[in-house]
Scaffold this active site. Sequence first.
Site, PDB file in Angstrom:
ATOM      1  N   GLU A  22       7.897   8.173  -8.734  1.00 19.87           N
ATOM      2  CA  GLU A  22       6.489   7.805  -8.839  1.00 19.87           C
ATOM      3  C   GLU A  22       5.619   8.669  -7.932  1.00 19.87           C
ATOM      4  O   GLU A  22       4.513   9.076  -8.313  1.00 19.87           O
ATOM      5  CB  GLU A  22       6.299   6.336  -8.467  1.00 19.87           C
ATOM      6  CG  GLU A  22       6.920   5.339  -9.427  1.00 19.87           C
ATOM      7  CD  GLU A  22       6.710   3.909  -8.960  1.00 19.87           C
ATOM      8  OE1 GLU A  22       5.704   3.642  -8.275  1.00 19.87           O
ATOM      9  OE2 GLU A  22       7.555   3.056  -9.278  1.00 19.87           O
ATOM     10  N   ASN A  63      -2.462   2.979 -14.488  1.00 19.44           N
ATOM     11  CA  ASN A  63      -1.493   2.198 -13.709  1.00 19.44           C
ATOM     12  C   ASN A  63      -0.149   2.909 -13.779  1.00 19.44           C
ATOM     13  O   ASN A  63       0.140   3.636 -14.740  1.00 19.44           O
ATOM     14  CB  ASN A  63      -1.366   0.789 -14.296  1.00 19.44           C
ATOM     15  CG  ASN A  63      -0.383  -0.074 -13.513  1.00 19.44           C
ATOM     16  OD1 ASN A  63      -0.496  -0.201 -12.296  1.00 19.44           O
ATOM     17  ND2 ASN A  63       0.579  -0.670 -14.201  1.00 19.44           N
ATOM     18  N   LEU A 102      -1.819  -6.489  -8.791  1.00 14.15           N
ATOM     19  CA  LEU A 102      -1.080  -7.489  -9.567  1.00 14.15           C
ATOM     20  C   LEU A 102      -1.965  -8.438 -10.369  1.00 14.15           C
ATOM     21  O   LEU A 102      -1.445  -9.341 -11.030  1.00 14.15           O
ATOM     22  CB  LEU A 102      -0.188  -8.308  -8.621  1.00 14.15           C
ATOM     23  CG  LEU A 102       0.824  -7.492  -7.807  1.00 14.15           C
ATOM     24  CD1 LEU A 102       1.643  -8.416  -6.914  1.00 14.15           C
ATOM     25  CD2 LEU A 102       1.723  -6.663  -8.704  1.00 14.15           C
ATOM     26  N   LYS A 103      -3.260  -8.262 -10.322  1.00 15.51           N
ATOM     27  CA  LYS A 103      -4.156  -9.182 -11.020  1.00 15.51           C
ATOM     28  C   LYS A 103      -4.609  -8.579 -12.352  1.00 15.51           C
ATOM     29  O   LYS A 103      -4.862  -7.382 -12.456  1.00 15.51           O
ATOM     30  CB  LYS A 103      -5.379  -9.500 -10.159  1.00 15.51           C
ATOM     31  CG  LYS A 103      -5.031 -10.030  -8.768  1.00 15.51           C
ATOM     32  CD  LYS A 103      -4.215 -11.300  -8.831  1.00 15.51           C
ATOM     33  CE  LYS A 103      -3.901 -11.814  -7.430  1.00 15.51           C
ATOM     34  NZ  LYS A 103      -3.057 -13.025  -7.461  1.00 15.51           N
ATOM     35  N   ASP A 157       0.520  -4.128 -18.703  1.00 17.27           N
ATOM     36  CA  ASP A 157       1.456  -3.036 -19.017  1.00 17.27           C
ATOM     37  C   ASP A 157       1.460  -2.692 -20.507  1.00 17.27           C
ATOM     38  O   ASP A 157       2.520  -2.481 -21.095  1.00 17.27           O
ATOM     39  CB  ASP A 157       2.882  -3.417 -18.568  1.00 17.27           C
ATOM     40  CG  ASP A 157       2.952  -3.746 -17.095  1.00 17.27           C
ATOM     41  OD1 ASP A 157       2.198  -3.158 -16.314  1.00 17.27           O
ATOM     42  OD2 ASP A 157       3.774  -4.615 -16.729  1.00 17.27           O
ATOM     43  N   HIS A 204       3.966   1.945 -13.590  1.00 18.66           N
ATOM     44  CA  HIS A 204       4.891   0.803 -13.668  1.00 18.66           C
ATOM     45  C   HIS A 204       6.312   1.307 -13.477  1.00 18.66           C
ATOM     46  O   HIS A 204       6.695   2.342 -14.050  1.00 18.66           O
ATOM     47  CB  HIS A 204       4.752   0.114 -15.030  1.00 18.66           C
ATOM     48  CG  HIS A 204       5.606  -1.107 -15.159  1.00 18.66           C
ATOM     49  ND1 HIS A 204       5.294  -2.316 -14.568  1.00 18.66           N
ATOM     50  CD2 HIS A 204       6.801  -1.295 -15.792  1.00 18.66           C
ATOM     51  CE1 HIS A 204       6.230  -3.195 -14.835  1.00 18.66           C
ATOM     52  NE2 HIS A 204       7.165  -2.605 -15.572  1.00 18.66           N
ATOM     53  N   GLY A 257       0.779  -1.224   0.000  1.00 20.69           N
ATOM     54  CA  GLY A 257       0.000   0.000   0.000  1.00 20.69           C
ATOM     55  C   GLY A 257       0.815   1.280   0.000  1.00 20.69           C
ATOM     56  O   GLY A 257       0.280   2.350   0.310  1.00 20.69           O
TER      57      GLY A 257
END
Length: 209
Positions: free
Chosen positions: A180, A108, A93-94, A151, A110, A15
Amino acid sequence: MPNSFNLTILISGSGTTLKNLIDARAAGRFEADIVQVISSNPNVAGNEFALQHGIPLTVLSRNSFASADSYSEAIFDVCRIAETDLVVMAGFLKRVIIPQVYENRVINIHPSLIPAFSGKGFYGRRVHAAVLEYGCKVTGCTVHFVDNQYDHGPIIVQVPVCIESDDTVEVLQQRVFQTECRVYPGVIDQLVKKRISVRNRTVIVNRLD
């Protein structure tokens, strides 16, 4: 700009990105409400961040569903009930199937410069280890819209991070994460302000502060 803009954040682990976004929202770096957190794991630290800040938490484990389609449907049912404007993946991650109504409304971040070191199996520490093993001189982070492949969706912004000769995986991971923490809230802010549009695979950013 609408009176309110609702975010649902998807997590699978510690988190840290969720916490960054909660802190960024509190600091006024974007004007949107985090109305829902969806976690793929009932036993991760990230769930506690949601509970500590009074954000509704829904846990949906992938192994409770027969297919990616049914799993995705459950996720986006929660998003619809929460009147979500933007779905933000934060270490989720799913694989999910994006319904048409949420096309270009799921993002997202990455920890590499996609398409390098991306795709299924490339996440977290694994990405930075692969970057160093390959001998790269630069890495970075990528914010992109999410489609039905890992991705793969249209790239919104990429920010490079230089690699030092004495970097370890942990040091590099932290440096990329610091980037990030700056970039992701900025992208959300621009999406809230409707300054980002998509033409095929090309993302037009009118201004990215």
